[in-house]
Design a protein around this motif. Structure first.
Motif, short mmCIF file in Angstrom:
data_model
loop_
_atom_site.label_atom_id
_atom_site.label_comp_id
_atom_site.label_asym_id
_atom_site.label_seq_id
_atom_site.Cartn_x
_atom_site.Cartn_y
_atom_site.Cartn_z
N ASP A 108 32.19 52.83 35.71
CA ASP A 108 33.19 51.89 35.21
C ASP A 108 32.96 50.51 35.82
N THR A 109 33.19 49.48 35.01
CA THR A 109 33.14 48.10 35.50
C THR A 109 34.53 47.74 36.00
N VAL A 110 34.59 47.16 37.21
CA VAL A 110 35.88 46.79 37.80
C VAL A 110 35.88 45.31 38.16
N LYS A 111 37.08 44.76 38.21
CA LYS A 111 37.29 43.36 38.61
C LYS A 111 38.01 43.34 39.95
N LYS A 112 37.81 42.27 40.69
CA LYS A 112 38.49 42.10 41.97
C LYS A 112 40.00 42.17 41.74
N GLY A 113 40.69 42.98 42.54
CA GLY A 113 42.13 43.15 42.40
C GLY A 113 42.54 44.33 41.55
#
Length: 157
Positions: A108-113
């Protein structure tokens, strides 16, 4: 028994191929075990107890003259990516509830926060957020596993 005598005893026991050995003399107690390592070489582990003090000695096998020297074990390569570590001691939960999908899966691609998991401590649910943008390359703990402060939970690449 002097240190040099102990080392000679270790050498004699390992050359004899014994897997376990115990020796007591007065207030000195010596126990040795020789677990096999992946290279099939025997590396003796010696525990010496004198009174209330205990010492451990590990003697690496020595190369005989004329024998080819085996290469030293290479340290494991550090895997690429950033580690997200547990900020507290508690129970790791990969999903918001038992019947829900996990917050993230490997790939999975995740973003900061973004929320990655929950760590429960003292009946408080603490969301673990990603400190990095990237792809989840590894989940290092299992659901409902107890985690320690600073224990790596995820690797984000």
């Amino acid at each position: 028994m002097q240190y040099q005598e102990i080392l000679e005893l270790v050498k004699a026991v390992s050359e004899a191929g014994l897997s376990n050995f115990e020796y007591k003399e007065g207030n000195i107690s010596i126990s040795m075990s020789c677990p096999e390592v992946k290279t099939n070489a025997v590396v003796p582990i010696v525990q010496v107890q004198e009174g209330t003090e205990t010492y451990e000695i590990s003697q690496q096998p020595q190369v005989q003259a004329g024998q080819p020297q085996q290469p030293a074990a290479q340290p494991q390569e550090e895997k690429a990516g950033e580690l997200v570590k547990s900020p507290l001691v508690g129970t790791f939960y990969a999903a918001p509830s038992e019947d829900a999908e996990p917050f993230v899966k490997v790939g999975d691609t995740v973003k900061k926060g973004q929320t990655l998991a929950i760590v429960e401590a003292m009946k408080l649910m603490n969301e673990i957020e990603s400190e990095y943008d990237g792809v989840v390359t590894e989940i290092l703990v299992n659901n409902e596993e107890t985690v320690e402060f600073g224990q790596p939970l995820f690797r984000i690449g």
